[in-house]
Scaffold this active site. Sequence first.
Site, mmCIF file in Angstrom:
data_model
loop_
_atom_site.group_PDB
_atom_site.id
_atom_site.type_symbol
_atom_site.label_atom_id
_atom_site.label_comp_id
_atom_site.label_asym_id
_atom_site.label_seq_id
_atom_site.Cartn_x
_atom_site.Cartn_y
_atom_site.Cartn_z
ATOM 1 N N HIS A 58 2.811 5.957 13.258
ATOM 2 C CA HIS A 58 1.768 6.169 14.267
ATOM 3 C C HIS A 58 2.329 6.760 15.564
ATOM 4 O O HIS A 58 1.832 6.491 16.653
ATOM 5 C CB HIS A 58 1.016 4.865 14.560
ATOM 6 C CG HIS A 58 0.278 4.316 13.395
ATOM 7 N ND1 HIS A 58 -0.956 4.771 12.998
ATOM 8 C CD2 HIS A 58 0.611 3.342 12.502
ATOM 9 C CE1 HIS A 58 -1.361 4.107 11.929
ATOM 10 N NE2 HIS A 58 -0.412 3.242 11.597
ATOM 11 N N ASN A 131 -7.213 1.174 10.773
ATOM 12 C CA ASN A 131 -7.101 2.570 10.339
ATOM 13 C C ASN A 131 -8.494 3.152 10.138
ATOM 14 O O ASN A 131 -9.500 2.453 10.291
ATOM 15 C CB ASN A 131 -6.318 2.667 9.030
ATOM 16 C CG ASN A 131 -4.822 2.478 9.219
ATOM 17 O OD1 ASN A 131 -4.244 2.910 10.211
ATOM 18 N ND2 ASN A 131 -4.187 1.831 8.258
#
Length: 487
Positions: A58, A131
């Site tokens: 990320h 997510n």
Amino acid sequence: MTEQITAGPLTTEAGAPVADNQNSETAGVGGPVLIQDQLLIEKLAHFNRERIPERVVHARGAGAYGTFTVTADVTPWTRAKFLSGIGKQTEVFLRFSTVAGNLGAADAVRDPRGFAVKFYTEEGNYDLVGNNTPVFFIKDAIKFPDFIHTQKRDPYTGSQEADNVWDFWGLSPESTHQVTWLFGDRGIPASYRHMDGFGSHTFQWTNEAGEVFWVKYHFKTDQGIKNLTQAEANKLAGEDPDSHQRDLREAIERGEYPSWTVQVQIMPAEEAATYRFNPFDLTKVWPHADYPPIEIGKLELNRNPENIFAEVEQSIFSPHHFVPGIGPSPDKMLQGRLFAYGDAHRYRVGINADHLPVNRPRATEARSHGRDGFMYDGRHGGAKNYEPNSFGGPAQTDRAMWQSTSVSGVTGNHPAPVHAEDDDFVQAGNLYRLMSEEEKERLIENLAGFIAKVSREEIAQRAIENFRRADEDYGKRLDAAVQALRG
């Protein structure tokens, strides 16, 4: 809001006025530079240290501030104060991200998107770190480093290798459901505004009476779902690597504030043990027919960060940041993340990362006995740094934030409990059969194009077999498409 620098004379970091910021000090005209030029030394030294380690996963992200507004009464299920009344608003910060790419990677790629929300509640910050997919590739955190190593650069070639990716996925059949999501039409969102978000994990809610419920969060985009084909994404990634970050920032600048309708699925705790599959398995969804989503609120983003490094790169999110009335579940992936995320930020940003403006509580005050370390700001003054104490320091509440769960048996490396439909392929097959013929064709094309790059036939066939076990037609068509590409 971050503190603004006022107009006036340029100064050193210590506040002394700078006379010349264009020319370094030398021994005569054209002579060597002098070490006594402390402005030069300070600027170069600071420049060398401007970056902090990027997130291992990320790393590539964008964020914005906004508000969460409660639209339904959820007090029968949770005692969390920020959810305690219809119309109640809480400030939020939301960070979007890709998973595998580094800090300089392109936005328009086939990859899951992080959807991490920080709620600045009056009981402390609540981080919901999810997510844009409701499931994930694996169900146990012990496999996470291995999985990510397959997505990152190979230690010999320095590139992502199809052999590594498909070798791991083929040997980890639990990934079949998420891979079907990833290579379907929603695998490349057109923007961060045009995708859904999910808490993904199962979490615990507890009401005032101490009753326990298991919940899953859904954030449904109010802008509508929009995606890119692989060809469109390839073109956009090359022309504008910052496409998604730019789109989010410019939409907010125009006053087109993106929003999401927030829903939860709620399962009474007593139903978990006999549910047809493990409700804490991150590779599976709860069918809406079993637990229909209930709308609880609206999330809107309406303010851009003023400094990307300070507010996006240094923002930290951890699943262990709960508030009273919300807690963890026995989800083995979640349990691992409770440690890993906080530890990652202690390494990246420092032990006092929670003191930074983007991370500190907004609607309450952090009152801990943690002291010192890099970047400590001295906020505690001369207060005692231990508990209990008799000097008026903060003390424990004697009320747990969430309810305890019962456990039994002996310690060991146990797989998760097996339920009636705990199968790695059934939900992947269901998802495939829900697709239209055109969606299936694009899914097969996307998968085949990647699998065809695998150098070893047994790795390719093992991967294909997992899809065949999900649905015979799925595997058959994929096998034919791969063989056609491989000649």
